[in-house]
Design an enzyme around this catalytic site. Structure first.
Site, PDB file in Angstrom:
ATOM      1  N   HIS A  34     -46.532 -11.884  29.680  1.00 42.77           N
ATOM      2  CA  HIS A  34     -45.357 -12.757  29.671  1.00 42.77           C
ATOM      3  C   HIS A  34     -45.408 -13.716  28.481  1.00 42.77           C
ATOM      4  CE1 HIS A  34     -45.122 -11.656  33.942  1.00 42.77           C
ATOM      5  NE2 HIS A  34     -43.923 -12.200  33.988  1.00 42.77           N
ATOM      6  N   ASN A  65     -54.767 -12.059  27.802  1.00 40.87           N
ATOM      7  CA  ASN A  65     -53.752 -12.440  28.788  1.00 40.87           C
ATOM      8  C   ASN A  65     -54.355 -13.119  30.017  1.00 40.87           C
ATOM      9  OD1 ASN A  65     -51.023 -12.443  29.770  1.00 40.87           O
ATOM     10  ND2 ASN A  65     -51.527 -10.692  31.053  1.00 40.87           N
ATOM     11  N   ASP A 161     -48.321 -25.837  11.411  1.00 41.03           N
ATOM     12  CA  ASP A 161     -48.194 -25.298  10.049  1.00 41.03           C
ATOM     13  C   ASP A 161     -48.900 -23.948   9.903  1.00 41.03           C
ATOM     14  OD1 ASP A 161     -46.660 -27.397   9.105  1.00 41.03           O
ATOM     15  OD2 ASP A 161     -48.348 -28.470   8.209  1.00 41.03           O
ATOM     16  N   GLU A 164     -46.782 -21.382  11.457  1.00 40.94           N
ATOM     17  CA  GLU A 164     -45.634 -21.156  10.572  1.00 40.94           C
ATOM     18  C   GLU A 164     -46.026 -20.272   9.392  1.00 40.94           C
ATOM     19  OE1 GLU A 164     -42.956 -25.169  11.294  1.00 40.94           O
ATOM     20  OE2 GLU A 164     -44.526 -25.233   9.768  1.00 40.94           O
ATOM     21  N   ASP A 170     -40.099 -21.540  10.929  1.00 33.54           N
ATOM     22  CA  ASP A 170     -40.139 -22.985  10.698  1.00 33.54           C
ATOM     23  C   ASP A 170     -39.800 -23.671  12.022  1.00 33.54           C
ATOM     24  OD1 ASP A 170     -40.098 -25.549   9.690  1.00 33.54           O
ATOM     25  OD2 ASP A 170     -38.271 -25.279   8.518  1.00 33.54           O
ATOM     26  N   PHE A 171     -40.832 -24.101  12.745  1.00 30.06           N
ATOM     27  CA  PHE A 171     -40.651 -24.712  14.054  1.00 30.06           C
ATOM     28  C   PHE A 171     -40.387 -26.211  13.919  1.00 30.06           C
ATOM     29  CE2 PHE A 171     -43.657 -21.176  14.609  1.00 30.06           C
ATOM     30  CZ  PHE A 171     -42.930 -20.389  15.486  1.00 30.06           C
TER      31      PHE A 171
END
Length: 178
Positions: A34, A65, A161, A164, A170-171
């Site tokens: 999930h 997981n 970063d 990313e 780009d969060f």
């Protein structure tokens, strides 16, 4: 908990898109991992059922997981229960192999799983709260090829970063870097 556990294809995908089937995971190696955990959506049966759509799954090594990944999910739920709002993005990166119930083996097994987490104190005006000193953001990158199930999730903690850089995404781009 309102856990139906009924994995199902996502019939809302655009016409012509492959609908992943539960049996695409019939090989014995990988879990249906999930991305949004069932335990995060227990307020209604419908919301919980949505977490079992195959579009919410990626093939995850059981040691990932059922080990550090689930431990991180539990940690995030603990933060939420302590009066925080949590924004989470997660996914897979790379291609280790493929699995599937058809000769095409359409399901990519990622080499890594990743997550970015933004922790805000409960309240209104998310952007203002996210700019406060009470905000935390972090990332994790975990191997989906070889990982110890007993490894603490914190061993895989990194910066947003770094995730990313890995993913090209780009969060939290509206939040000041500092």
């Amino acid at each position: 908990s309102a856990n139906s556990g009924s994995f199902a294809p996502d019939t809302t995908l655009p016409a012509g898109w492959y609908q992943v089937l539960p049996e695409d995971y019939s090989e014995p190696v990988y879990d249906r991992g999930h991305m949004c955990p069932s335990g995060d959506r227990t307020n209604t049966q419908t919301n919980n059922d949505y977490t079992f759509l195959m579009t919410n799954m990626i093939p995850q090594l059981p040691a990932n997981n059922q080990g550090p990944w689930v431990d991180l999910e539990n940690y995030c739920r603990t933060l939420a229960s302590q009066g925080n709002e949590i924004y989470i993005f997660s996914g897979g990166y790379g291609q280790h192999t493929t699995i599937g119930s058809t000769p095409q083996n359409r399901i990519v097994v990622p080499t890594h799983t990743w997550k970015v987490v933004l922790v805000l104190p409960n309240g209104n005006n998310d952007l203002a709260r996210a700019s406060s000193k009470n905000t935390r953001a972090f990332g994790v990158i975990m191997s989906n090829v070889s990982i110890s199930q007993s490894a603490p999730w914190r061993n895989f903690r990194t910066t947003v970063d770094a995730v990313e850089y890995l993913t090209g995404y780009d969060f939290f781009n509206l939040i000041p870097k500092n």
